[in-house]
Design an enzyme around this catalytic site. Structure first.
Site, PDB file in Angstrom:
ATOM      1  N   ARG A   1       0.822  -1.223   0.000  1.00 13.27           N
ATOM      2  CA  ARG A   1       0.000   0.000   0.000  1.00 13.27           C
ATOM      3  C   ARG A   1       0.854   1.270   0.000  1.00 13.27           C
ATOM      4  O   ARG A   1       0.514   2.261   0.624  1.00 13.27           O
ATOM      5  CB  ARG A   1      -0.951   0.056   1.213  1.00 13.27           C
ATOM      6  CG  ARG A   1      -2.111  -0.917   1.098  1.00 13.27           C
ATOM      7  CD  ARG A   1      -3.321  -0.473   1.925  1.00 13.27           C
ATOM      8  NE  ARG A   1      -4.020  -1.665   2.348  1.00 13.27           N
ATOM      9  CZ  ARG A   1      -4.159  -2.035   3.607  1.00 13.27           C
ATOM     10  NH1 ARG A   1      -3.701  -1.290   4.590  1.00 13.27           N
ATOM     11  NH2 ARG A   1      -4.781  -3.148   3.898  1.00 13.27           N
TER      12      ARG A   1
ATOM     13  N   ARG B   1      -3.512   6.497   0.826  1.00 13.25           N
ATOM     14  CA  ARG B   1      -4.090   7.724   1.381  1.00 13.25           C
ATOM     15  C   ARG B   1      -3.186   8.450   2.370  1.00 13.25           C
ATOM     16  O   ARG B   1      -3.501   9.544   2.793  1.00 13.25           O
ATOM     17  CB  ARG B   1      -5.420   7.400   2.072  1.00 13.25           C
ATOM     18  CG  ARG B   1      -6.537   7.107   1.091  1.00 13.25           C
ATOM     19  CD  ARG B   1      -7.796   6.645   1.807  1.00 13.25           C
ATOM     20  NE  ARG B   1      -7.579   5.357   2.463  1.00 13.25           N
ATOM     21  CZ  ARG B   1      -8.460   4.784   3.289  1.00 13.25           C
ATOM     22  NH1 ARG B   1      -9.585   5.400   3.579  1.00 13.25           N
ATOM     23  NH2 ARG B   1      -8.194   3.606   3.836  1.00 13.25           N
TER      24      ARG B   1
ATOM     25  N   ARG C   1      -7.330  11.181  -6.056  1.00  9.16           N
ATOM     26  CA  ARG C   1      -8.485  10.286  -5.917  1.00  9.16           C
ATOM     27  C   ARG C   1      -9.769  11.018  -5.535  1.00  9.16           C
ATOM     28  O   ARG C   1     -10.862  10.467  -5.643  1.00  9.16           O
ATOM     29  CB  ARG C   1      -8.197   9.246  -4.808  1.00  9.16           C
ATOM     30  CG  ARG C   1      -7.399   8.051  -5.249  1.00  9.16           C
ATOM     31  CD  ARG C   1      -8.234   6.856  -5.656  1.00  9.16           C
ATOM     32  NE  ARG C   1      -9.115   6.382  -4.599  1.00  9.16           N
ATOM     33  CZ  ARG C   1     -10.421   6.529  -4.625  1.00  9.16           C
ATOM     34  NH1 ARG C   1     -11.013   7.159  -5.627  1.00  9.16           N
ATOM     35  NH2 ARG C   1     -11.162   6.065  -3.653  1.00  9.16           N
TER      36      ARG C   1
ATOM     37  N   ASP D   1      -6.736  -3.269  -7.316  1.00  9.42           N
ATOM     38  CA  ASP D   1      -7.380  -3.872  -6.155  1.00  9.42           C
ATOM     39  C   ASP D   1      -7.601  -5.354  -6.408  1.00  9.42           C
ATOM     40  O   ASP D   1      -7.817  -5.749  -7.558  1.00  9.42           O
ATOM     41  CB  ASP D   1      -8.732  -3.189  -5.876  1.00  9.42           C
ATOM     42  CG  ASP D   1      -9.253  -3.519  -4.493  1.00  9.42           C
ATOM     43  OD1 ASP D   1     -10.015  -4.511  -4.363  1.00  9.42           O
ATOM     44  OD2 ASP D   1      -8.891  -2.828  -3.528  1.00  9.42           O
TER      45      ASP D   1
ATOM     46  N   TYR E   1     -14.362 -12.868   0.426  1.00  8.11           N
ATOM     47  CA  TYR E   1     -15.052 -11.594   0.135  1.00  8.11           C
ATOM     48  C   TYR E   1     -16.356 -11.826  -0.619  1.00  8.11           C
ATOM     49  O   TYR E   1     -17.367 -11.182  -0.351  1.00  8.11           O
ATOM     50  CB  TYR E   1     -14.162 -10.698  -0.736  1.00  8.11           C
ATOM     51  CG  TYR E   1     -13.211  -9.818   0.034  1.00  8.11           C
ATOM     52  CD1 TYR E   1     -13.683  -8.786   0.857  1.00  8.11           C
ATOM     53  CD2 TYR E   1     -11.837  -9.994  -0.068  1.00  8.11           C
ATOM     54  CE1 TYR E   1     -12.808  -7.960   1.549  1.00  8.11           C
ATOM     55  CE2 TYR E   1     -10.951  -9.166   0.624  1.00  8.11           C
ATOM     56  CZ  TYR E   1     -11.445  -8.159   1.430  1.00  8.11           C
ATOM     57  OH  TYR E   1     -10.583  -7.341   2.117  1.00  8.11           O
TER      58      TYR E   1
END
Length: 367
Positions: free
Chosen positions: A37, A41, A50, A86, A164
């Protein structure tokens, strides 16, 4: 810099191959480092890029993926880039709909509830048609990197993707997905096989597009015990490594190093070391010496600083890095965190981590 799409040919010459050499077990002057990552952010420029975009719309824009992949490299002397994407693009390729809910994360509009729901999934996936936007992002980024560092492609592993698809999002227990393993073992294997086949084609496509290494994320390994991991995760992890390598050979594509990162699966480290991957990624819950003892001398290890260590003062980060390097040794080793960077981390502290790896590993190598 990431404006026009070019062909996966005529890539710029690679200037820093330290990461690739470490992955293959060759000698390196310093220990290479990158962060899971690392495009994220915690960077103000990432939040800006973004801001107005839907998350999956960003993933589908080669230009934006390229920009986000390059951002951390403009700040830090990292030894590898990982394409911004992703793991859930694979369930999307199978026909599932996912929305990114602010403050909650990914939510599947219709998760798999019953065995019959498997029939709703695409049984044959043309990865170029469904995931070509990832391939375009890889090609564009590889050109835009101008040979600075290698580019890593990745995918989620079958069990993690399955969990998921059944949970419909994140979960602390994975009880719905695990109940399938106990109640519907055959259907579970059917789904895992379908996922393994798609993941294989997807990873091969990433190499054709220009990826120079591949990482498989078994992020939910820790929800399984040793027996379920042996039955429902490990066979597919092995199959993917084998199938990717044989397809790369068939298609005369480069045999790139592959990394397996199975979070919280220390009970399976011995098996993972023999699963066909050049590199075994580690989370922060195992001692370096213990990991080396279990995996042997024929694989490179990657990890395993606790991500939360980056909240410490910079001097402390340096000390922890030094200790980690002494534990693993500077060779056959790629420094990384034991999981991804968190959004509230300071970019300065990420820089301190990267610099400490380079400085301490060079020092240890000299002496």
């Amino acid at each position: 810099i990431c404006s026009f799409v070019r062909s996966p040919k005529g890539f710029p010459k690679l200037k820093n191959d330290t990461f690739l050499r470490a992955a293959r077990g060759e000698e390196t002057e310093h220990t290479p480092v990158w962060c899971m990552r690392q495009a994220g952010r915690y960077l103000p420029e990432f939040r800006e890029t973004r801001a107005a975009q839907d998350f999956f719309a960003t993933c589908r824009s080669p230009k934006l993926c390229c920009e986000l992949t390059l951002q951390p490299l403009r700040r830090f002397p990292l030894d590898a880039a990982i394409i911004f994407s992703d793991i859930l693009v694979v369930p999307q390729a199978l026909g599932m709909e996912i929305v990114m809910v602010p403050g909650k994360g990914p939510v599947f509009t219709e998760p798999l509830k019953e065995v019959e729901d498997l029939l709703k999934l695409r049984q044959k996936v043309d990865v170029t048609a469904e995931l070509g936007y990832v391939f375009q992002a890889i090609t564009l980024t590889r050109h835009s990197l101008e040979g600075r560092v290698p580019l890593i492609g990745f995918s989620g592993a079958p069990w993690t993707l399955m969990s998921y698809m059944i949970e419909g999002g994140g979960s602390t227990t994975m009880a719905k997905a695990k109940s399938w393993l106990y109640r519907h073992p055959e259907a579970s294997h059917r789904l895992l096989r379908l996922l393994a086949d798609v993941v294989t084609d997807y990873l091969v496509g990433q190499v054709a597009a220009g990826a120079q290494a591949l990482q498989l994320f078994e992020s939910h390994a820790g929800h399984l015990g040793p027996e379920q991991f042996q039955d429902f995760a490990l066979p597919y992890i092995r199959d993917i490594a084998q199938a990717v390598k044989s397809k790369l050979k068939e298609e005369a594509l480069p045999l790139v190093p592959m990394i397996i990162f199975a979070k919280d699966a220390h009970y399976a480290l011995r098996d993972l070391a023999h699963a066909g991957y050049e590199v075994v990624g580690l989370d922060w819950t195992i001692q370096p010496q213990e990991a080396r003892a279990q995996t042997g001398k024929d694989v490179t290890l990657q990890g395993n600083l606790d991500p939360c260590a980056l909240y410490a003062p910079k001097e402390k980060i340096g000390e922890l890095v030094k200790k980690m390097l002494e534990g693993f040794g500077t060779q056959r080793y790629i420094a990384n965190l034991g999981h991804g960077l968190y959004p509230d981390m300071s970019p300065e502290h990420v820089g301190a981590f990267v610099e400490a790896v380079h400085a301490h590993s060079r020092h240890i190598n000299k002496h």
